[in-house]
Design a protein around this motif. Structure first.
Motif, PDB file in Angstrom:
ATOM      1  N   LYS A   8       0.859  -1.181   0.000  1.00  0.00           N
ATOM      2  CA  LYS A   8       0.000   0.000   0.000  1.00  0.00           C
ATOM      3  C   LYS A   8       0.895   1.230   0.000  1.00  0.00           C
ATOM      4  O   LYS A   8       1.999   1.191   0.557  1.00  0.00           O
ATOM      5  CB  LYS A   8      -0.828   0.033   1.285  1.00  0.00           C
ATOM      6  N   THR A  31      -7.730   8.330   9.481  1.00  0.00           N
ATOM      7  CA  THR A  31      -7.986   7.761   8.162  1.00  0.00           C
ATOM      8  C   THR A  31      -7.859   8.877   7.130  1.00  0.00           C
ATOM      9  O   THR A  31      -8.321   9.988   7.410  1.00  0.00           O
ATOM     10  CB  THR A  31      -9.420   7.178   8.114  1.00  0.00           C
ATOM     11  N   GLY A 114     -14.429  14.409   4.855  1.00  0.00           N
ATOM     12  CA  GLY A 114     -14.725  12.991   4.657  1.00  0.00           C
ATOM     13  C   GLY A 114     -13.437  12.196   4.700  1.00  0.00           C
ATOM     14  O   GLY A 114     -12.377  12.749   5.003  1.00  0.00           O
ATOM     15  N   ILE A 115     -13.539  10.899   4.385  1.00  0.00           N
ATOM     16  CA  ILE A 115     -12.314  10.096   4.417  1.00  0.00           C
ATOM     17  C   ILE A 115     -11.844   9.726   3.021  1.00  0.00           C
ATOM     18  O   ILE A 115     -10.902   8.974   2.843  1.00  0.00           O
ATOM     19  CB  ILE A 115     -12.468   8.824   5.289  1.00  0.00           C
ATOM     20  N   GLN A 116     -12.514  10.223   2.008  1.00  0.00           N
ATOM     21  CA  GLN A 116     -12.147   9.888   0.634  1.00  0.00           C
ATOM     22  C   GLN A 116     -11.098  10.886   0.108  1.00  0.00           C
ATOM     23  O   GLN A 116     -10.928  11.959   0.664  1.00  0.00           O
ATOM     24  CB  GLN A 116     -13.406   9.868  -0.244  1.00  0.00           C
ATOM     25  N   GLN A 175      -3.959   4.230   0.009  1.00  0.00           N
ATOM     26  CA  GLN A 175      -4.655   2.951   0.184  1.00  0.00           C
ATOM     27  C   GLN A 175      -4.388   1.955  -0.929  1.00  0.00           C
ATOM     28  O   GLN A 175      -4.542   0.758  -0.735  1.00  0.00           O
ATOM     29  CB  GLN A 175      -6.169   3.191   0.282  1.00  0.00           C
ATOM     30  N   MET A 177      -2.753  -0.591  -3.676  1.00  0.00           N
ATOM     31  CA  MET A 177      -1.603  -1.491  -3.630  1.00  0.00           C
ATOM     32  C   MET A 177      -1.002  -1.615  -5.016  1.00  0.00           C
ATOM     33  O   MET A 177      -1.715  -1.809  -5.990  1.00  0.00           O
ATOM     34  CB  MET A 177      -2.044  -2.863  -3.136  1.00  0.00           C
ATOM     35  N   ARG A 259      -2.494  11.019 -12.812  1.00  0.00           N
ATOM     36  CA  ARG A 259      -2.630   9.644 -13.258  1.00  0.00           C
ATOM     37  C   ARG A 259      -3.883   9.474 -14.125  1.00  0.00           C
ATOM     38  O   ARG A 259      -3.862   8.817 -15.160  1.00  0.00           O
ATOM     39  CB  ARG A 259      -2.729   8.778 -12.017  1.00  0.00           C
ATOM     40  N   ASN A 263      -4.225   9.293 -18.769  1.00  0.00           N
ATOM     41  CA  ASN A 263      -5.075   8.415 -19.583  1.00  0.00           C
ATOM     42  C   ASN A 263      -5.906   9.227 -20.570  1.00  0.00           C
ATOM     43  O   ASN A 263      -6.086   8.837 -21.722  1.00  0.00           O
ATOM     44  CB  ASN A 263      -6.027   7.597 -18.693  1.00  0.00           C
TER      45      ASN A 263
ATOM     46  N   TYR B  17      -3.085  -7.845   6.844  1.00  0.00           N
ATOM     47  CA  TYR B  17      -3.625  -6.655   6.202  1.00  0.00           C
ATOM     48  C   TYR B  17      -3.197  -6.610   4.732  1.00  0.00           C
ATOM     49  O   TYR B  17      -2.013  -6.715   4.428  1.00  0.00           O
ATOM     50  CB  TYR B  17      -3.070  -5.436   6.939  1.00  0.00           C
ATOM     51  N   GLY B  18      -4.170  -6.502   3.818  1.00  0.00           N
ATOM     52  CA  GLY B  18      -3.837  -6.387   2.396  1.00  0.00           C
ATOM     53  C   GLY B  18      -3.405  -7.685   1.752  1.00  0.00           C
ATOM     54  O   GLY B  18      -2.754  -7.679   0.714  1.00  0.00           O
ATOM     55  N   ASN B  48     -10.268  -1.516   7.133  1.00  0.00           N
ATOM     56  CA  ASN B  48      -9.933  -0.907   5.856  1.00  0.00           C
ATOM     57  C   ASN B  48     -10.983   0.127   5.419  1.00  0.00           C
ATOM     58  O   ASN B  48     -12.149  -0.198   5.316  1.00  0.00           O
ATOM     59  CB  ASN B  48      -9.868  -2.021   4.797  1.00  0.00           C
ATOM     60  N   PRO B  49     -10.578   1.367   5.167  1.00  0.00           N
ATOM     61  CA  PRO B  49     -11.584   2.362   4.788  1.00  0.00           C
ATOM     62  C   PRO B  49     -12.003   2.305   3.319  1.00  0.00           C
ATOM     63  O   PRO B  49     -13.102   2.717   2.985  1.00  0.00           O
ATOM     64  CB  PRO B  49     -10.881   3.680   5.087  1.00  0.00           C
ATOM     65  N   TYR B  50     -11.120   1.846   2.433  1.00  0.00           N
ATOM     66  CA  TYR B  50     -11.405   1.850   1.000  1.00  0.00           C
ATOM     67  C   TYR B  50     -11.443   0.398   0.512  1.00  0.00           C
ATOM     68  O   TYR B  50     -11.061  -0.508   1.229  1.00  0.00           O
ATOM     69  CB  TYR B  50     -10.310   2.556   0.204  1.00  0.00           C
ATOM     70  N   PHE B  51     -11.796   0.189  -0.738  1.00  0.00           N
ATOM     71  CA  PHE B  51     -11.751  -1.121  -1.409  1.00  0.00           C
ATOM     72  C   PHE B  51     -12.484  -2.201  -0.602  1.00  0.00           C
ATOM     73  O   PHE B  51     -11.886  -2.992   0.110  1.00  0.00           O
ATOM     74  CB  PHE B  51     -10.297  -1.554  -1.687  1.00  0.00           C
ATOM     75  N   ASN B  74     -17.755   2.473   2.488  1.00  0.00           N
ATOM     76  CA  ASN B  74     -17.708   3.269   1.261  1.00  0.00           C
ATOM     77  C   ASN B  74     -18.451   4.592   1.360  1.00  0.00           C
ATOM     78  O   ASN B  74     -18.821   5.178   0.362  1.00  0.00           O
ATOM     79  CB  ASN B  74     -18.247   2.491   0.058  1.00  0.00           C
ATOM     80  N   THR B  75     -18.750   5.045   2.563  1.00  0.00           N
ATOM     81  CA  THR B  75     -19.292   6.389   2.686  1.00  0.00           C
ATOM     82  C   THR B  75     -18.192   7.212   3.333  1.00  0.00           C
ATOM     83  O   THR B  75     -17.096   6.721   3.566  1.00  0.00           O
ATOM     84  CB  THR B  75     -20.536   6.414   3.601  1.00  0.00           C
ATOM     85  N   SER B  76     -18.497   8.451   3.638  1.00  0.00           N
ATOM     86  CA  SER B  76     -17.473   9.267   4.273  1.00  0.00           C
ATOM     87  C   SER B  76     -17.523   9.171   5.787  1.00  0.00           C
ATOM     88  O   SER B  76     -16.872   9.916   6.494  1.00  0.00           O
ATOM     89  CB  SER B  76     -17.600  10.718   3.821  1.00  0.00           C
ATOM     90  N   VAL B  77     -18.345   8.244   6.283  1.00  0.00           N
ATOM     91  CA  VAL B  77     -18.434   8.102   7.739  1.00  0.00           C
ATOM     92  C   VAL B  77     -17.473   7.013   8.185  1.00  0.00           C
ATOM     93  O   VAL B  77     -17.615   5.856   7.810  1.00  0.00           O
ATOM     94  CB  VAL B  77     -19.872   7.757   8.166  1.00  0.00           C
ATOM     95  N   ASP B  78     -16.471   7.407   8.957  1.00  0.00           N
ATOM     96  CA  ASP B  78     -15.435   6.480   9.386  1.00  0.00           C
ATOM     97  C   ASP B  78     -15.879   5.846  10.699  1.00  0.00           C
ATOM     98  O   ASP B  78     -15.329   6.109  11.748  1.00  0.00           O
ATOM     99  CB  ASP B  78     -14.136   7.258   9.563  1.00  0.00           C
ATOM    100  N   LYS B 220     -10.709  -1.914 -11.435  1.00  0.00           N
ATOM    101  CA  LYS B 220      -9.742  -0.856 -11.143  1.00  0.00           C
ATOM    102  C   LYS B 220     -10.128   0.396 -11.913  1.00  0.00           C
ATOM    103  O   LYS B 220     -10.395   0.332 -13.106  1.00  0.00           O
ATOM    104  CB  LYS B 220      -8.349  -1.324 -11.574  1.00  0.00           C
ATOM    105  N   LEU B 221     -10.175   1.512 -11.237  1.00  0.00           N
ATOM    106  CA  LEU B 221     -10.690   2.715 -11.880  1.00  0.00           C
ATOM    107  C   LEU B 221      -9.609   3.652 -12.420  1.00  0.00           C
ATOM    108  O   LEU B 221      -9.888   4.566 -13.164  1.00  0.00           O
ATOM    109  CB  LEU B 221     -11.599   3.472 -10.911  1.00  0.00           C
ATOM    110  N   PHE B 222      -8.343   3.420 -12.010  1.00  0.00           N
ATOM    111  CA  PHE B 222      -7.280   4.272 -12.537  1.00  0.00           C
ATOM    112  C   PHE B 222      -5.965   3.530 -12.485  1.00  0.00           C
ATOM    113  O   PHE B 222      -5.874   2.500 -11.835  1.00  0.00           O
ATOM    114  CB  PHE B 222      -7.142   5.586 -11.756  1.00  0.00           C
TER     115      PHE B 222
END
Lengths: 353, 222
Positions: A8, A31, A114-116, A175, A177, A259, A263, B17-18, B48-51, B74-78, B220-222
């Motif tokens: 990661k 986070t 937020g956490i994003q 986050q 990998m 990134r 593309n 982890y991972g 894990n917060p993402y994925f 997957n929301t912004s609430v941790d 995968k988005l990017f």
């Protein structure tokens, strides 16, 4: 070639820092950067280092200030709201001319946000953040590999110029990998005659301080510091130029945005649009010269950012507004799809004759 | 993979982890559904917060797999809270359950509250997922250290090892085969058999004679 591992971004930062000789980490969890602290917590005790979870971010950055005074490699990491709390300490570290590494794995703001992922701490990173006349070297990785490489580089630059350096990343890079080739262990370090290491009765006391009550002296200190900053602007600018040779349009983006934008540039080229990209790797010092040169050749710039438009101001300054600069952005934790960036390139092309 | 071997009512995926737990859990749930079982997948990853499993929710539900995700994934609430529906899954015993557990001992603690039901029913597989290309599990000894930490935190003995060794998109089939010896070493150290070796779908076709569990990766988005 060293063997690759799957890491990661946050873990890559931590391992690279250890390999760069960092044995002092102070932080407070948040986070999406907590893996940096978690990794340090696991590794530091095994290698004779110090991992300390402070009672707050303010406390952590002041511990960094303390160790930095001894000349040891030291770091902290956090995410946006935590970095805000650290600003006072960063200003003190800059005011005392000390090297230290601060990692910001950005998330959406303002406030708790937020956490994003986000890039909306650009202003905070390159225009101060804390009080007073000071600068910070700010490096912006775009991959897990660069997270590792730039961690080592940031330590070196911070020591070379005796100032804080920041790795400005975001939640996605932290986050995600990817395979990474870790840098070799390095014990290379420079002489630090200013460090507080005990005089052994052999020299004058070194004093670590940012308080100067005589205005003449404080003025002199500030001017001296800006002469050093000028050298950095001349010697340490880093950027990547992508398909710019014949470009009529120039996308400017850093980190995760670059990134995605890359593309889009490739896709636009397939459709016959002459577009290139300049990716600032240091956002301070900002790559003013390549942008100014591009301004003489291209019809327009497009700044792709995960903010409401912050870097766009530096692009306008660097190019002295010779050509229009358009914004393509998503915020609050959203990331633009390559198609959105492509659509913006097409829109700008349609509007420029 | 031997289909008879992994046929318990509850299958737990734990590990470092991972190490790839979520991808494997999603693929395993789809596999169980495909061979005809009623299946639910529960994401109780509080680390894990993402994925997340939720990233595959649409695909899972389209295939007829019930998805129990953390309310705020997957929301912004941790906010790492566990969904109440998970109790239903471990108590009702009316369908196969795949559980995706958070990484390391920190993640495995979340399993504690379901432990009495899982142990009482005694129809489970608790699988330790390992990727020998991950920095803190490069050797069998290192992996065994994590194995013991996670097992202690979960309070449920491991029954199998899943070798998910990969270096992302750069993985070659020889990389996977080279880790088999490490997986066997871990098996000897722990006394637990290697029950599954996972490989990304397209790579799987390169090695027909090997017994791999093919993984379709999350988009995968990017």
């Amino acid at each position: 070639m060293a063997e690759k591992v799957l890491m990661k971004g946050n873990e890559a930062i931590a391992e690279a820092a250890i390999r760069a000789g960092c044995r002092h980490y102070f932080g407070y969890p948040i986070t999406p950067q907590t893996e940096v602290a978690a990794y340090m917590a696991k590794r530091m005790p095994k290698i004779g280092g110090t991992f300390l979870q402070a009672e707050s971010e303010i406390s952590a950055i002041n511990m960094v200030y303390g160790v930095a005074g001894t000349g040891k490699r030291v770091m902290t990491s956090s995410s946006s709201p935590g970095i805000s709390l650290k600003q006072e300490g960063i200003s003190y570290i800059a005011g005392a001319d000390l090297p230290a590494l601060i990692i910001n794995v950005q998330r959406g703001g303002p406030g708790l946000g937020g956490i994003q992922p986000s890039q909306s701490d650009y202003f905070q990173s390159v225009k101060g953040g804390g009080h007073g006349d000071y600068r910070m070297i700010v490096l912006t990785p775009e991959s897990v590999q660069e997270m590792a490489d730039m961690t080592a580089l940031a330590f070196e630059l911070a020591e070379k110029y005796r100032m804080p350096a920041m790795l400005l990343s975001d939640g996605t890079l932290g986050q995600m990998m990817e395979p990474v080739e870790l840098p070799e262990e390095s014990s290379a370090t420079i002489e630090k005659p200013w460090a507080v290491t005990g005089t052994e009765g052999k020299r004058e006391h070194n004093i670590i301080n940012s308080l100067y009550l005589k205005p003449e002296i404080l003025e002199e200190k500030n001017i001296e510091r800006y002469e050093r900053y000028k050298l950095i602007e001349e010697n340490e600018v880093r950027y990547e130029s992508f398909m710019m040779e014949d470009a009529e349009y120039c996308v400017v983006a850093f980190g995760i945005a670059a990134r995605v934008a890359k593309n889009a540039v490739v896709e636009a080229r397939k459709e016959g649009v002459k577009v290139g990209m300049i990716r600032p790797i240091t956002v301070w010092p900002f790559p003013k010269k390549p942008l100014a040169e591009a301004a003489d050749k291209v019809k327009a710039f497009i700044s792709v950012e995960l903010s409401m438009g912050q870097m766009i101001e530096d692009i306008k300054l660097a190019t002295e507004c010779k050509k229009p600069v358009y914004l393509c952005n998503r915020v609050g934790g959203m990331i633009p799809a390559p198609e959105e960036v492509l659509a913006k390139i097409m829109e700008v092309k349609g509007g420029c004759k | 993979m031997d289909n008879n071997a992994l046929n318990k009512r509850v299958t737990l995926f734990c590990g470092h982890y991972g190490s790839g737990k979520t991808n494997i859990a999603v693929n395993f749930a789809l596999h169980l559904r495909k061979v005809g079982h009623p299946v639910a997948i529960a994401d109780i990853d509080v680390v894990n917060p993402y994925f997340r499993t939720k990233d595959s929710q649409r695909e899972l539900e389209a295939a007829g797999v019930e998805v129990i995700a953390l309310p705020f994934a997957n929301t912004s609430v941790d906010l790492p809270s566990l969904p109440q529906e998970v109790y239903g899954l471990v108590q009702r015993r009316d369908k196969k359950v795949v559980m995706d557990i958070g990484g390391d001992d920190r993640g495995a603690y979340a399993l504690g509250r379901y432990r009495p039901y899982i142990l009482e029913e005694n129809d489970f597989d608790n699988l330790f997922v390992v990727n020998f290309f991950r920095p803190l599990t490069r050797t069998a000894e290192e992996a065994y250290e994590v194995f013991r930490e996670v097992e202690a935190a979960a309070g449920i003995p491991f029954t199998g090892i899943v070798n998910n060794s990969n270096i992302g998109p750069e993985t070659k089939i020889s990389d996977v085969i080279n880790t088999k010896v490490l997986a066997e070493e871990l098996s000897k150290l722990s006394g637990v058999p290697v029950v599954m070796t996972t490989v990304e779908k397209s790579l799987c076709e390169e090695a027909e004679d090997e017994d791999f569990f093919a993984l379709k990766l999350q988009e995968k988005l990017f």
